[in-house]
Design a protein around this motif. Structure first.
Motif, mmCIF file in Angstrom:
data_model
loop_
_atom_site.group_PDB
_atom_site.id
_atom_site.type_symbol
_atom_site.label_atom_id
_atom_site.label_comp_id
_atom_site.label_asym_id
_atom_site.label_seq_id
_atom_site.Cartn_x
_atom_site.Cartn_y
_atom_site.Cartn_z
ATOM 1 N N TYR A 48 0.758 -1.197 -0.016
ATOM 2 C CA TYR A 48 0.070 0.113 -0.019
ATOM 3 C C TYR A 48 0.853 1.352 -0.010
ATOM 4 N N THR A 49 1.800 1.320 0.967
ATOM 5 C CA THR A 49 2.880 2.377 1.129
ATOM 6 C C THR A 49 3.572 2.444 -0.358
ATOM 7 N N ASN A 50 4.183 1.457 -0.982
ATOM 8 C CA ASN A 50 4.701 1.506 -2.215
ATOM 9 C C ASN A 50 3.725 2.243 -3.341
ATOM 10 N N HIS A 51 2.561 1.622 -3.209
ATOM 11 C CA HIS A 51 1.549 2.117 -4.205
ATOM 12 C C HIS A 51 1.277 3.729 -4.097
ATOM 13 N N HIS A 52 1.428 4.246 -3.002
ATOM 14 C CA HIS A 52 1.034 5.441 -2.710
ATOM 15 C C HIS A 52 2.244 6.365 -3.292
ATOM 16 N N LEU A 53 3.564 5.625 -3.030
ATOM 17 C CA LEU A 53 4.690 6.531 -3.358
ATOM 18 C C LEU A 53 4.637 6.807 -4.744
ATOM 19 N N LYS A 54 4.201 5.825 -5.649
ATOM 20 C CA LYS A 54 4.114 5.895 -6.890
ATOM 21 C C LYS A 54 3.001 6.650 -7.508
ATOM 22 N N ASP A 55 3.115 7.208 -8.847
ATOM 23 C CA ASP A 55 1.971 7.748 -9.581
ATOM 24 C C ASP A 55 0.827 6.654 -9.558
ATOM 25 N N SER A 56 -0.126 7.121 -9.805
ATOM 26 C CA SER A 56 -1.404 6.291 -10.036
ATOM 27 C C SER A 56 -2.069 6.910 -11.458
ATOM 28 N N HIS A 57 -2.834 5.927 -11.898
ATOM 29 C CA HIS A 57 -3.794 6.560 -13.054
ATOM 30 C C HIS A 57 -4.947 6.411 -12.737
ATOM 31 N N ASP A 58 -5.542 6.424 -11.444
ATOM 32 C CA ASP A 58 -6.820 6.694 -11.293
ATOM 33 C C ASP A 58 -6.885 7.432 -9.768
ATOM 34 N N PHE A 59 -7.792 8.156 -9.444
ATOM 35 C CA PHE A 59 -7.891 9.044 -8.339
ATOM 36 C C PHE A 59 -8.561 8.390 -7.352
ATOM 37 N N HIS A 60 -7.992 7.690 -6.304
ATOM 38 C CA HIS A 60 -8.768 6.987 -5.295
ATOM 39 C C HIS A 60 -9.096 7.942 -3.993
ATOM 40 N N LEU A 61 -10.261 7.905 -3.416
ATOM 41 C CA LEU A 61 -10.122 8.646 -2.125
ATOM 42 C C LEU A 61 -10.371 7.796 -1.016
ATOM 43 N N PHE A 62 -11.228 6.908 -1.045
ATOM 44 C CA PHE A 62 -11.202 5.761 -0.201
ATOM 45 C C PHE A 62 -12.373 4.713 -0.772
ATOM 46 N N SER A 63 -12.254 3.527 -0.053
ATOM 47 C CA SER A 63 -13.205 2.413 -0.297
ATOM 48 C C SER A 63 -13.869 2.149 0.839
ATOM 49 N N TYR A 64 -15.350 1.517 0.663
ATOM 50 C CA TYR A 64 -15.931 1.105 1.886
ATOM 51 C C TYR A 64 -16.553 -0.088 1.646
ATOM 52 N N GLN A 65 -17.012 -0.904 2.608
ATOM 53 C CA GLN A 65 -17.874 -2.137 2.500
ATOM 54 C C GLN A 65 -19.218 -1.564 2.539
ATOM 55 N N GLY A 66 -20.225 -2.055 1.462
ATOM 56 C CA GLY A 66 -21.434 -1.541 1.444
ATOM 57 C C GLY A 66 -22.393 -2.975 2.150
ATOM 58 N N SER A 67 -23.410 -2.404 2.363
ATOM 59 C CA SER A 67 -24.370 -3.219 2.887
ATOM 60 C C SER A 67 -24.542 -4.750 2.132
ATOM 61 N N ASP A 68 -24.361 -4.564 0.893
ATOM 62 C CA ASP A 68 -24.327 -5.839 0.067
ATOM 63 C C ASP A 68 -23.199 -6.609 0.068
ATOM 64 N N GLY A 69 -22.346 -6.276 1.212
ATOM 65 C CA GLY A 69 -20.835 -7.136 1.250
ATOM 66 C C GLY A 69 -20.006 -6.948 0.212
#
Lengths: 395, 62, 166
Positions: A48-69
Motif C-alpha cells: 500500500y505504501t509503495n503504491h502510494h509513493l508511485k504515480d497512479s492512473h486513477d484517483f482513489h479517495l477511499f473505499s468502503y464495504q457496502g451493505s451488500d458485502g
C-alpha cells in the motif's frame, strides 16, 4: 448501537479516514483495487505504501464495504494518453477496472495495454497476456510513451491553478490599491521573503530581477505541492523522481545559460593555479557542475518520499500494533505519533521549498558573479564585499 | 548486503556531520546572538548540501 | 538506482516540464510582474517619503537658523540706530547750547552798547540842560540882583539847593 455490529475492519478504516482527514493520511486502501477488503497484514501495508509513493492512473479517495458485502471505492478515473507503436491512444483508466497487476487487457487502436504496478505496458504483437521474466520485468511488453493525466499530473495542474488564482488575484489587487487585503496580505510577505532572503543576497542586487519569476514559481510550486502531499487526497507530486528531475534540470539550464565568462573560466581554466592543477581540476569542476542539480533533485525527492513513508508507517501502527495495544491503544499511539511527525513534515515542506530555491539562487549567483581576483578593480562594483573585507581585516 | 552496510555508514557519517554543523552553529549563536539569522541560514544551506550528498550516496548505493 | 530509473516516467517529466514552463510564463505575466513592480513602487514611495521628510526637517532647521540670524541682525540694527540717535541728540544739544550762548552774548553786548549810547546821550542832554538851567539861573539872579541884594543871595542859594545834581 449499530456500529458495534459492524466488522472491526470497517472501524479501522473509519478511524483511518478520520485520522487521515485530521492529520495527514495519504492512505487510500490499495487493497480495494483487488476488492480484497481493508489493509490488514504487514505485506499489504508495505504494498500500500509503495503504491502510494508511485504515480497512479486513477484517483482513489477511499473505499468502503457496502451493505451488500461488496467493496465500493470512491474516487474518479483519469484519462490515459499514450503514444503507442500504432500512434496515439486515449481512454479512461476506468477501463482497467482498478487492476494494477497486469491482468486486465485493454485493446485500443490496434494495441493491447495492461496496467502493471501503475505503469502501463503495451503488449508485443500477438501476446495475449503479460509474461514476467526472471528479473520481475515483463518480457513480452514495453512501456509506451505515457502522457496520461496521472494523479501527479492532476496534482501539478491543481497546484498551478491554485498558484495562478492566488497570485493572480494578488497581482490584480495592486491595480486598485497599494496594500493587499485578505489572503493577499499573507502572500505578499512570502513574495518579499523570497526576494529579500533568497534572491537578493545570493544573486546580487543588480541581477536578481531576471530570475525572480523562476525562483518564485519554483518556490511556491514546491511548497504547495509538498503541502498538498500532506492532505488526505494522496498526492505525492514532489515525491516523483520525474518531477524533481525536471525542476533540477530547469535550474541546471538556467545556471548554464546565465553563466558568464568568469564562470566558464573557473570550470575549464581555473585561474591562479599551476597548469597541471588546471588539467586535474577540469573533470572535477565539470562533475561539480552536474552534481549540483543532481543533489538538488535527490534531496527533494528523498525528503518527501521519506516523509511520506514515515507518516504512513506511523499511521499503519494502528493496524500493526492492534494485537498488542488493542484498537483504542494502537489508534491513540498512532494518532499522537502521526500528529508529531506531521508537524515536522509541515516544517520540512517549507524547508525543502526554501532549500531548493535557495540553492538554485546560490548556483545562479555563482554563475553570474563577477569575481575580482585582485582588489585593484574594486571601483567596478562590489562595494559591499570591500566593506566586508575591510571589516574583516580590522576584526 | 554490502550496499546496506555502506548505506549505514553514509547515514552515520551524515549524522556526525549534521551534528557538527548544528553544534557549531549553536556555539556561534551563543557567542554572537545578534548574528543568529545569518548563522541559521548558513547552517541550513550547509546542512542541505550535506543531506543531498548523503541521500545521493544512499540512493546510488542502494 | 534501478528502482529509481524504473520509476522515472518520461511522460510525467514532459508533462511537468511543459506545465512548469507555461506556469512560469503565466505567473510572470499575471502575478510576479505586477506584484514585484508595485512592491518596488511602494518601496520607492516609502524611500521618497522618508527622504522628503528628512529634507523638510533640514529645511526647517535652516529656516530656524535663518530666523535666528535675522533676529540678531535686527537687534544689532536697532542697537546701532539707538546709539546713533543718542549721539545725534547729544550733538544737537551741544550745538543748541553753543548757539544760545552766542546769541545771548550778542544780545548782552548789544544791550551794553545800547546802554552806553543811552548814557552818553543822557549825559549830553543833561549837560545841555545844566547849561540852559545855569543860564536861566544866571539870568534870574542877574535880574534879582538888580532889585535886592539880600534877596538875590537868598534866591541864589535856594536855586542852588533845588538844582542839586543828583
Amino acid at each position: 448501537m449499530k456500529i458495534t455490529s459492524l466488522p472491526i475492519h470497517f472501524l479501522a478504516v473509519i478511524s483511518f479516514l478520520l485520522l487521515g482527514s485530521l492529520v495527514n493520511a495519504q492512505e487510500h486502501s490499495v487493497a480495494e483495487a483487488n476488492d480484497e477488503g481493508p489493509v490488514n497484514t504487514q505485506q499489504e501495508i508495505t504494498d500500500y505504501t509503495n503504491h502510494h509513493l508511485k504515480d497512479s492512473h486513477d484517483f482513489h479517495l477511499f473505499s468502503y464495504q457496502g451493505s451488500d458485502g461488496e467493496r465500493h471505492s470512491v474516487g474518479f478515473s483519469l484519462p490515459v494518453i499514450l503514444w503507442a507503436s500504432n500512434g496515439p491512444v486515449a481512454f479512461m483508466s476506468s477501463e482497467f477496472h482498478h487492476d494494477i497487476d497486469g491482468e486486465v487487457v485493454v485493446e485500443k487502436g490496434g494495441s493491447r495495454f495492461v496496467n502493471l504496478h501503475d505503469k502501463i505496458y503495451e503488449l508485443e504483437e500477438g501476446a495475449e497476456e503479460i509474461v514476467m521474466g526472471e528479473d520481475h520485468h515483463p518480457v513480452n511488453a514495453h512501456k509506451p510513451f505515457d502522457l496520461s493525466i496521472t494523479k501527479s499530473v492532476f496534482g501539478i495542474l491543481l497546484v498551478g491553478l491554485l498558484l495562478l488564482f492566488w497570485f493572480g488575484s494578488l497581482g490584480k489587487q495592486y491595480k486598485k490599491k497599494s496594500i493587499p487585503t485578505g489572503f493577499g496580505r499573507a502572500l505578499e510577505p512570502l513574495v518579499i521573503y523570497v526576494r529579500d532572503e533568497i534572491a537578493r543576497p545570493n544573486i546580487g542586487e543588480h541581477k536578481y530581477r531576471k530570475y525572480m519569476s523562476f525562483l518564485l514559481t519554483v518556490f511556491f510550486f514546491i511548497w504547495v505541492s509538498n503541502l498538498l502531499g500532506m492532505t488526505p487526497f494522496g498526492f505525492n507530486i514532489t515525491g516523483q523522481i520525474a518531477v524533481t528531475v525536471c525542476l533540477a534540470l530547469f535550474t541546471f539550464f538556467i545556471v548554464q545559460f546565465s553563466g558568464n565568462k568568469d564562470y566558464w573560466k573557473h570550470i575549464f581554466w581555473m585561474p591562479d593555479v599551476p597548469v597541471i592543477m588546471k588539467i586535474i581540476l577540469i573533470p572535477i569542476e565539470v562533475l561539480g557542475m552536474l552534481t549540483k542539480p543532481f543533489s538538488l533533485l535527490i534531496r527533494l525527492f528523498a525528503n518527501i518520499t521519506a516523509g511520506h513513508v514515515v507518516v504512513m508507517g506511523l499511521i499503519a501502527l494502528m493496524i500493526t500494533l492492534k494485537a498488542q495495544f488493542g484498537a483504542v491503544g494502537s489508534t491513540g499511539l498512532s494518532l499522537v505519533l502521526t500528529l508529531f511527525i506531521s508537524v515536522i513534515e509541515i516544517l520540512v515542506a517549507f524547508l525543502q521549498a526554501f532549500i531548493f530555491t535557495m540553492l538554485s539562487a546560490l548556483f545562479i549567483g555563482m554563475a553570474v558573479a563577477e569575481h575580482d581576483h585582485d582588489h585593484e578593480h574594486d571601483e567596478e562594483g562590489h562595494e559591499v564585499d570591500d566593506v566586508e573585507d575591510v571589516r574583516e581585516s580590522f576584526v | 548486503m554490502y550496499n546496506l552496510i555502506g548505506a549505514g555508514l553514509i547515514v552515520i557519517g551524515g549524522g556526525i556531520g549534521l551534528g557538527q554543523i548544528g553544534g557549531k552553529a549553536m556555539e556561534g549563536i551563543a557567542r554572537q546572538p545578534e548574528a543568529a539569522g545569518k548563522i541559521q541560514t548558513a547552517m541550513i544551506i550547509i546542512g542541505a548540501l550535506l543531506e543531498g550528498l548523503a541521500f545521493g550516496a544512499l540512493i546510488l548505493g542502494k | 538506482m534501478d528502482q529509481l530509473l524504473n520509476d522515472f516516467s518520461p511522460g510525467l517529466f514532459v508533462m511537468q516540464a511543459v506545465i512548469l514552463i507555461i506556469l512560469i510564463l503565466l505567473m510572470k505575466k499575471f502575478a510576479w510582474k505586477p506584484i514585484l513592480s508595485s512592491l518596488d513602487e511602494r518601496e520607492q514611495g516609502i524611500q521618497g517619503a522618508l527622504e522628503a521628510a528628512e529634507k523638510a526637517r533640514l529645511e526647517m532647521k535652516n529656516l530656524q537658523a535663518d530666523n535666528e540670524k535675522a533676529l540678531q541682525e535686527a537687534r544689532a540694527e536697532r542697537d546701532a540706530m539707538l546709539k546713533e540717535a543718542r549721539e545725534i541728540r547729544t550733538k544737537m544739544i551741544a550745538e543748541a547750547e553753543g548757539d544760545a550762548k552766542a546769541q545771548a552774548d550778542k544780545i548782552i553786548t548789544q544791550a551794553q552798547e545800547a546802554i552806553a549810547a543811552e548814557k552818553r546821550a543822557a549825559v549830553a542832554e543833561l549837560k545841555g540842560q545844566v547849561a540852559e538851567l545855569s543860564l536861566e539861573i544866571a539870568e534870574k539872579v542877574v535880574k534879582q540882583e538888580l532889585s535886592d541884594k539880600e534877596k538875590q543871595q537868598q534866591y541864589v542859594d535856594k536855586m542852588l539847593q533845588d538844582a542839586t545834581l543828583n
